[in-house]
Each structure stands twice: as structure tokens, then as C-alpha cells.
Scaffold this motif. Structure first.
Motif, PDB file in Angstrom:
ATOM      1  N   VAL A 188      19.534 124.598 -28.344  1.00 33.36           N
ATOM      2  CA  VAL A 188      19.773 124.360 -26.914  1.00 33.36           C
ATOM      3  C   VAL A 188      21.228 124.651 -26.572  1.00 33.36           C
ATOM      4  O   VAL A 188      21.530 125.323 -25.576  1.00 33.36           O
ATOM      5  N   LYS A 189      22.148 124.163 -27.397  1.00 32.46           N
ATOM      6  CA  LYS A 189      23.571 124.342 -27.114  1.00 32.46           C
ATOM      7  C   LYS A 189      23.944 125.821 -27.026  1.00 32.46           C
ATOM      8  O   LYS A 189      24.653 126.248 -26.101  1.00 32.46           O
ATOM      9  N   ALA A 190      23.446 126.623 -27.969  1.00 33.98           N
ATOM     10  CA  ALA A 190      23.778 128.051 -27.993  1.00 33.98           C
ATOM     11  C   ALA A 190      23.228 128.772 -26.772  1.00 33.98           C
ATOM     12  O   ALA A 190      23.923 129.591 -26.149  1.00 33.98           O
ATOM     13  N   LYS A 223       2.815 126.860 -33.788  1.00 37.08           N
ATOM     14  CA  LYS A 223       2.928 125.403 -33.819  1.00 37.08           C
ATOM     15  C   LYS A 223       3.578 124.943 -32.508  1.00 37.08           C
ATOM     16  O   LYS A 223       4.251 125.718 -31.838  1.00 37.08           O
ATOM     17  N   ILE A 224       3.374 123.671 -32.164  1.00 41.73           N
ATOM     18  CA  ILE A 224       4.072 123.095 -31.016  1.00 41.73           C
ATOM     19  C   ILE A 224       5.396 122.529 -31.504  1.00 41.73           C
ATOM     20  O   ILE A 224       5.437 121.714 -32.423  1.00 41.73           O
ATOM     21  N   GLY A 225       6.479 122.982 -30.900  1.00 40.21           N
ATOM     22  CA  GLY A 225       7.810 122.585 -31.332  1.00 40.21           C
ATOM     23  C   GLY A 225       8.244 121.243 -30.768  1.00 40.21           C
ATOM     24  O   GLY A 225       7.440 120.500 -30.181  1.00 40.21           O
ATOM     25  N   SER A 226       9.530 120.935 -30.919  1.00 39.49           N
ATOM     26  CA  SER A 226      10.029 119.637 -30.456  1.00 39.49           C
ATOM     27  C   SER A 226      11.527 119.672 -30.191  1.00 39.49           C
ATOM     28  O   SER A 226      12.260 120.515 -30.729  1.00 39.49           O
ATOM     29  N   PHE A 227      11.969 118.730 -29.361  1.00 35.10           N
ATOM     30  CA  PHE A 227      13.387 118.451 -29.136  1.00 35.10           C
ATOM     31  C   PHE A 227      13.650 117.003 -29.510  1.00 35.10           C
ATOM     32  O   PHE A 227      12.853 116.105 -29.188  1.00 35.10           O
ATOM     33  N   THR A 228      14.778 116.769 -30.142  1.00 35.45           N
ATOM     34  CA  THR A 228      15.254 115.410 -30.331  1.00 35.45           C
ATOM     35  C   THR A 228      16.086 115.024 -29.106  1.00 35.45           C
ATOM     36  O   THR A 228      16.429 115.874 -28.272  1.00 35.45           O
ATOM     37  N   ALA A 229      16.428 113.742 -29.022  1.00 29.50           N
ATOM     38  CA  ALA A 229      17.324 113.314 -27.947  1.00 29.50           C
ATOM     39  C   ALA A 229      18.644 114.056 -28.031  1.00 29.50           C
ATOM     40  O   ALA A 229      19.255 114.383 -27.001  1.00 29.50           O
ATOM     41  N   ASP A 230      19.102 114.374 -29.247  1.00 34.60           N
ATOM     42  CA  ASP A 230      20.366 115.105 -29.407  1.00 34.60           C
ATOM     43  C   ASP A 230      20.283 116.495 -28.790  1.00 34.60           C
ATOM     44  O   ASP A 230      21.255 116.973 -28.185  1.00 34.60           O
ATOM     45  N   ASP A 231      19.142 117.172 -28.952  1.00 33.35           N
ATOM     46  CA  ASP A 231      18.966 118.492 -28.332  1.00 33.35           C
ATOM     47  C   ASP A 231      19.089 118.389 -26.819  1.00 33.35           C
ATOM     48  O   ASP A 231      19.788 119.188 -26.174  1.00 33.35           O
ATOM     49  N   ILE A 232      18.402 117.428 -26.249  1.00 33.38           N
ATOM     50  CA  ILE A 232      18.419 117.246 -24.798  1.00 33.38           C
ATOM     51  C   ILE A 232      19.802 116.819 -24.337  1.00 33.38           C
ATOM     52  O   ILE A 232      20.300 117.291 -23.291  1.00 33.38           O
ATOM     53  N   THR A 259       2.956 116.574 -25.314  1.00 31.00           N
ATOM     54  CA  THR A 259       2.525 115.861 -26.512  1.00 31.00           C
ATOM     55  C   THR A 259       3.567 114.797 -26.868  1.00 31.00           C
ATOM     56  O   THR A 259       4.708 114.847 -26.409  1.00 31.00           O
ATOM     57  N   GLN A 260       3.160 113.875 -27.744  1.00 30.79           N
ATOM     58  CA  GLN A 260       4.076 112.828 -28.197  1.00 30.79           C
ATOM     59  C   GLN A 260       5.260 113.419 -28.949  1.00 30.79           C
ATOM     60  O   GLN A 260       6.412 113.057 -28.741  1.00 30.79           O
ATOM     61  N   GLY A 261       4.967 114.357 -29.858  1.00 30.96           N
ATOM     62  CA  GLY A 261       6.005 114.880 -30.732  1.00 30.96           C
ATOM     63  C   GLY A 261       6.978 115.849 -30.098  1.00 30.96           C
ATOM     64  O   GLY A 261       7.998 116.195 -30.711  1.00 30.96           O
ATOM     65  N   MET A 262       6.702 116.322 -28.878  1.00 29.54           N
ATOM     66  CA  MET A 262       7.584 117.307 -28.255  1.00 29.54           C
ATOM     67  C   MET A 262       8.962 116.740 -27.917  1.00 29.54           C
ATOM     68  O   MET A 262       9.947 117.481 -27.867  1.00 29.54           O
ATOM     69  N   VAL A 263       9.025 115.429 -27.677  1.00 29.61           N
ATOM     70  CA  VAL A 263      10.305 114.767 -27.392  1.00 29.61           C
ATOM     71  C   VAL A 263      10.386 113.505 -28.246  1.00 29.61           C
ATOM     72  O   VAL A 263       9.508 112.648 -28.174  1.00 29.61           O
ATOM     73  N   THR A 264      11.441 113.399 -29.048  1.00 32.55           N
ATOM     74  CA  THR A 264      11.609 112.214 -29.895  1.00 32.55           C
ATOM     75  C   THR A 264      12.836 111.421 -29.459  1.00 32.55           C
ATOM     76  O   THR A 264      13.783 111.979 -28.905  1.00 32.55           O
ATOM     77  N   ASP A 265      12.809 110.127 -29.708  1.00 32.30           N
ATOM     78  CA  ASP A 265      13.940 109.237 -29.383  1.00 32.30           C
ATOM     79  C   ASP A 265      14.292 109.277 -27.903  1.00 32.30           C
ATOM     80  O   ASP A 265      15.471 109.349 -27.538  1.00 32.30           O
ATOM     81  N   TYR A 266      13.290 109.190 -27.043  1.00 30.07           N
ATOM     82  CA  TYR A 266      13.534 109.334 -25.613  1.00 30.07           C
ATOM     83  C   TYR A 266      14.520 108.296 -25.073  1.00 30.07           C
ATOM     84  O   TYR A 266      15.237 108.548 -24.096  1.00 30.07           O
ATOM     85  N   LYS A 267      14.594 107.124 -25.720  1.00 33.91           N
ATOM     86  CA  LYS A 267      15.506 106.075 -25.239  1.00 33.91           C
ATOM     87  C   LYS A 267      16.968 106.455 -25.411  1.00 33.91           C
ATOM     88  O   LYS A 267      17.841 105.869 -24.766  1.00 33.91           O
ATOM     89  N   ARG A 268      17.245 107.441 -26.251  1.00 34.54           N
ATOM     90  CA  ARG A 268      18.619 107.869 -26.495  1.00 34.54           C
ATOM     91  C   ARG A 268      19.059 109.005 -25.586  1.00 34.54           C
ATOM     92  O   ARG A 268      20.205 109.472 -25.677  1.00 34.54           O
ATOM     93  N   ILE A 269      18.191 109.454 -24.721  1.00 34.32           N
ATOM     94  CA  ILE A 269      18.573 110.515 -23.783  1.00 34.32           C
ATOM     95  C   ILE A 269      19.606 109.958 -22.806  1.00 34.32           C
ATOM     96  O   ILE A 269      19.404 108.902 -22.209  1.00 34.32           O
TER      97      ILE A 269
END
Length: 341
Positions: A188-190, A223-232, A259-269
Motif C-alpha cells: 500500500v505504501k509504495a 486466492k482472496i488477499g488481505s490487509f492488516t491494520a498496518d497496511d490500512i 470476507t472476515q480475513g480481508m481486513v485484520t485487526d480492525y480495532k487498530r485502524i
């Protein structure tokens, strides 16, 4: 010494000059005091937010549709002045100019597309007169690829001339522009950094799609990918910096999810005054499936604002029927961003 000698020889002159100096000093003191008051007032005015917080709270409560669980409305810092949400509802057409298969933006001729977009905006305005409906063009500026490409990143950056074209299309109808990125094996950053010159424009905002973020080496689309809170948060940090450095109103960040796995650690966004985060329910299918997805992944994991994606083809297939504005306004919370593909 010369002035002192004259004062001794001519006391009356000394008294007169002294009196004048005292008068002048008093006047200067008054002016300084006035200046100090103005300066203090100026500081106070700058320190106080200019949004009507009572009105903002009322609108956020209305969006929550009287949710009783305590999830909505989400507690966040008040936005900077000029924020788009919750004062507007964004109605966006999504796609890519190179493809007729990625969405309505690029599928049909420009004039026809613009007319259709304005028609959808009018429908939403009629359904909810309390919130202004505004148009947007949501353009996929970075597309995930099955082939690795020269840098092995499995993504293709669209030429800037295409972004320029979308900006030209948006101007006559006063539409927002969203630049969407599918990172593939990049980050995401790049990818967001490459678009900073466009994001520095007042009407340009950002979308990021975890579906095509494959960190484990899989080919995008398999496959279905994902973002962590850090990515967002990387996207949020870049947008916040752009807002601060260019003295802009808040940016809107749309995060796609189905999906559930597409975004992880949503509370840290992160929740910042410079950025307004929309979690967009991005799946297609039957009404029951879409409502269930919205409830499970958007409603139950609150971030800030919500969105809902409508597919002209995939939502109107196999006896399915696309949701109407009136029906979506009954959802909790009410979506602030509507995307058509």
C-alpha cells in the motif's frame, strides 16, 4: 548628556517633553494591549474547530439508524472543517478505461455513463433529502495482474494520462475522483506514494482493495488477499500528511471488504481528523447473502463510515434483484458511500 543638560536649564521644557513621552508611552501601551487581545483572540479562533459539533453528532446518530448495541456511531475525533461525511452521500461509478469488464466506468461511452451516474444520484437524493447525494468516478489506477511483470509485483500502474482523462470527465459534473489500487505483490505504501501528486488535489480521494493483496506469493485472483491494520494505516498516514501539507479538507479512504480475513485487526485502524474511513461491502450475490455480509463484516466490526457496492450485472442474475436506495437506507448503519460496478 546633551538632553539632560537642556532639561536642567529649561525645566518647563523637560516637564513638557516628559509629559508628551508619558502620553506617548500610555498610547503605545494601549496599542500593545489591543494587539495582544487581538492576537489572543486569533489564537483562540484557530484552536476551536469550526464544524458544528452538535449538527455533526446529530447526523452521525441518524446514520446509525438508532443502533442500540453501542457500536454505532463510532467514537472518533471530529473531522477537520470541510469534511464530506456525514454531510453528503457519495454515489460512485467504478471501473477502468482499458476494460469493459471491470465496471460501468469504462464499459459504456462517457456521455451515456455520466447521464446514468447523474440518474443514480437523483434517485438517492429523492430517497434521502436530508443528505446531499454527490457523484464520483472511482477509477482503478493500479490493477492486479496474473503475470509478474518486469518487477515481479503482479500489478500494473495505469498511465497518468488516463487519470487526467478521468479528472476531465469529473470536472463538468463537479464529481469527486477516487483512485483505487490493487497492490498484487507490492505494498500500500509504495503504490499510494506514487499517486501523491494526484491525491494532493482537493477533489481526489483513495480506494484500496485487500482482495488483490497477496503477501504469501499466490497469484492475484487465485486466492482472496488481505490487509492488516498496518497496511490500512500506511494509507491513512500518507493521506493525513497530504492534507496537512496542502491545507486540504479531509480525504476519504474507501476500503473494500467482503470476507472476515480481508481486513485484520480492525480495532487498530487509525482515526484521524484528516481522513474519513469507509468500509465498503464489496460482494455480489443474492439479497440475503449481501445483507448477511454487511451485518457480519461491516456492522459488527465498526471503523467509521460504511459503504455498499451494487453490481448492475451480478446482482441482477439468477432471479436476484439489486437493492434500491429506499431498501439500503433501512440498513444499520446507513451506508454513506454507494458504488456501482
Amino acid at each position: 548628556m546633551k538632553n539632560y543638560a537642556l532639561a536642567l536649564l529649561i525645566p518647563s521644557l523637560f516637564i513638557f517633553v516628559s509629559s508628551c513621552n508619558k502620553s506617548k508611552a500610555a498610547e503605545e501601551k494601549n496599542e500593545l494591549e489591543k494587539t495582544a487581545v487581538v492576537a489572543v483572540d486569533s489564537v483562540k479562533k484557530k484552536a476551536v474547530t469550526t464544524i458544528d459539533t452538535a449538527d455533526y453528532n446529530r447526523r452521525m446518530l441518524a446514520l446509525s439508524n438508532n443502533d442500540t448495541t453501542g457500536r454505532w456511531p463510532v467514537k472518533t475525533p471530529y473531522p477537520l472543517p470541510g469534511a464530506l461525511l456525514p454531510y453528503n452521500r457519495i454515489i460512485a461509478f467504478y471501473g477502468n478505461l482499458y476494460s469493459t469488464r471491470m465496471g460501468i466506468l469504462g464499459e459504456i461511452p462517457r456521455a451515456q455513463m455520466i447521464k446514468q451516474l447523474q440518474g443514480e444520484v437523483a434517485k438517492w437524493q429523492a430517497a434521502d433529502s436530508s443528505t446531499k447525494a454527490i457523484p464520483a468516478l472511482h477509477y482503478i489506477a493500479v490493477t492486479a495482474q496474473g503475470a509478474p511483470g518486469k518487477d515481479n509485483m503482479h500489478r500494473m500502474r495505469m498511465p497518468f494520462k488516463q487519470i487526467d482523462t478521468v479528472l476531465k470527465w469529473a470536472k463538468p459534473i463537479d464529481a469527486l475522483v477516487f483512485l483505487d489500487i490493487q497492490v498484487g505483490h507490492s505494498t500500500v505504501k509504495a503504490e499510494v506514494t506514487e499517486l501523491v501528486k494526484y491525491l494532493s488535489l482537493p477533489n481526489v480521494h483513495l480506494g484500496i482493495d485487500p482482495e488483490f493483496s497477496l503477501k504469501n506469493g499466490h497469484v492475484p485472483g487465485t486466492k482472496i488477499g488481505s490487509f492488516t491494520a498496518d497496511d490500512i494505516n500506511d494509507a491513512i498516514d500518507i493521506l493525513a500528511k497530504v492534507v496537512r501539507e496542502n491545507k486540504l479538507t479531509p480525504k476519504v479512504l474507501v476500503v473494500h471488504r467482503f470476507t472476515q480475513g480481508m481486513v485484520t485487526d480492525y480495532k487498530r485502524i487509525k482515526k484521524l481528523p484528516e481522513v474519513q474511513v469507509v468500509m465498503d461491502m464489496d460482494g455480489f450475490g443474492s439479497r440475503v447473502l449481501k445483507r448477511s455480509t454487511y451485518l457480519t463484516y461491516i456492522y459488527r466490526e465498526p471503523v467509521q463510515f460504511t459503504g455498499f457496492k451494487l453490481f448492475y450485472k451480478n446482482d441482477n442474475w439468477n432471479n436476484w434483484k439489486m437493492y434500491t436506495p429506499e431498501e439500503l437506507l433501512k440498513f444499520t448503519p446507513k451506508p454513506s458511500y454507494i458504488q456501482f460496478q
